[in-house]
Enzyme design. Sequence first.
Site, PDB file in Angstrom:
ATOM      1  N   HIS A 148      11.908  29.251  26.217  1.00 18.82           N
ATOM      2  CA  HIS A 148      13.281  28.769  26.343  1.00 18.82           C
ATOM      3  C   HIS A 148      13.663  27.904  25.144  1.00 18.82           C
ATOM      4  O   HIS A 148      14.733  28.072  24.541  1.00 18.82           O
ATOM      5  CB  HIS A 148      13.402  27.968  27.639  1.00 18.82           C
ATOM      6  CG  HIS A 148      14.725  27.314  27.844  1.00 18.82           C
ATOM      7  ND1 HIS A 148      15.715  27.864  28.641  1.00 18.82           N
ATOM      8  CD2 HIS A 148      15.240  26.149  27.359  1.00 18.82           C
ATOM      9  CE1 HIS A 148      16.774  27.061  28.633  1.00 18.82           C
ATOM     10  NE2 HIS A 148      16.506  26.021  27.867  1.00 18.82           N
ATOM     11  N   GLU A 149      12.782  26.974  24.780  1.00 22.45           N
ATOM     12  CA  GLU A 149      13.100  26.068  23.673  1.00 22.45           C
ATOM     13  C   GLU A 149      13.096  26.795  22.327  1.00 22.45           C
ATOM     14  O   GLU A 149      13.925  26.523  21.457  1.00 22.45           O
ATOM     15  CB  GLU A 149      12.124  24.887  23.658  1.00 22.45           C
ATOM     16  CG  GLU A 149      12.153  24.029  24.917  1.00 22.45           C
ATOM     17  CD  GLU A 149      13.540  23.507  25.248  1.00 22.45           C
ATOM     18  OE1 GLU A 149      14.319  23.237  24.304  1.00 22.45           O
ATOM     19  OE2 GLU A 149      13.859  23.378  26.444  1.00 22.45           O
ATOM     20  N   HIS A 152      16.360  28.499  21.724  1.00 26.83           N
ATOM     21  CA  HIS A 152      17.410  27.637  21.172  1.00 26.83           C
ATOM     22  C   HIS A 152      17.349  27.639  19.640  1.00 26.83           C
ATOM     23  O   HIS A 152      18.385  27.696  18.967  1.00 26.83           O
ATOM     24  CB  HIS A 152      17.247  26.205  21.674  1.00 26.83           C
ATOM     25  CG  HIS A 152      17.759  25.968  23.054  1.00 26.83           C
ATOM     26  ND1 HIS A 152      19.040  26.308  23.444  1.00 26.83           N
ATOM     27  CD2 HIS A 152      17.172  25.398  24.145  1.00 26.83           C
ATOM     28  CE1 HIS A 152      19.218  25.964  24.715  1.00 26.83           C
ATOM     29  NE2 HIS A 152      18.097  25.425  25.166  1.00 26.83           N
TER      30      HIS A 152
END
Length: 281
Positions: A148-149, A152
């Site tokens: 998820h990170e 980004h």
Amino acid sequence: MLVALGRRVLGLLPLAVLAALVTGCQTVQTTQGGVVGVEREQRMMVSANEMVSASAQSYQKILQEARQKNALNRDPAQVERVRNVARRLIPATGAFRPDAPAWKWEVNVLSSNELNAWCMAGGKIAFYTGIIDRLQLTDDEIAAIMGHEIAHALREHARERASQTMMTNIGVSVLGAVLGAGQMGTDLIGTVAKVSFQLPNSREHETEADRMGVELAARGGYDPRPAISLWQKMAKASNGGPPQWLSTHPSNETRQGDLAQYASRVMPLYEQATQRPRAVK
């Protein structure tokens, strides 16, 4: 006051300068769609190189401060565990960006009770011991958070947010053009931490990161399905609500439904990855 001053300066600028400010904002496609199909175009005013440079400087400052507090990579086994997950996810980033596997990736663990993890532009990753220990994360769950990170960073959400700030606060943009790139660079370094991990991301950004994150995990050979229950753990550890850094995330029900749909979509990638023989470490 600054915005008002910027408007006064704007009225005095020649049309050529105004045109330069407008054309400085570009529509870009930062990533390929992947299996999950994240293909939204983004408007950028800050350059990718400026963001990567500012992020690297901000990251080193954070590491230095943590080192001074004896809060950097205190548990070698835990650090190796997190870095091992990263070693499997980083090659998978090529599915979204061919250039990403060659980024100057860094992965560190900070001793803090916070439920937090983030990835700055250019691949600068930090996990906090609080999120690992308090949630008793499995490797699949670490992969879900890390994917998820990383998403980004691949989507350059921090750069997009910095660009949106510049476009909204036109006075800052105009004054920056008048003051010169040097001052703008200093300002960017000062704000990169806020747009990277201190302030909550938009729901649109979070949904994109969720979908790309399960694909990265699956491609790395981690089961994408635990990403669904992970957010239940998050809510429970935060007294029923999301942590502050997740405060603009989609609701738990919406998120879990979306994650279930996209985890199912990427399951063939996970099955393929787990069938491949792994290189000996």
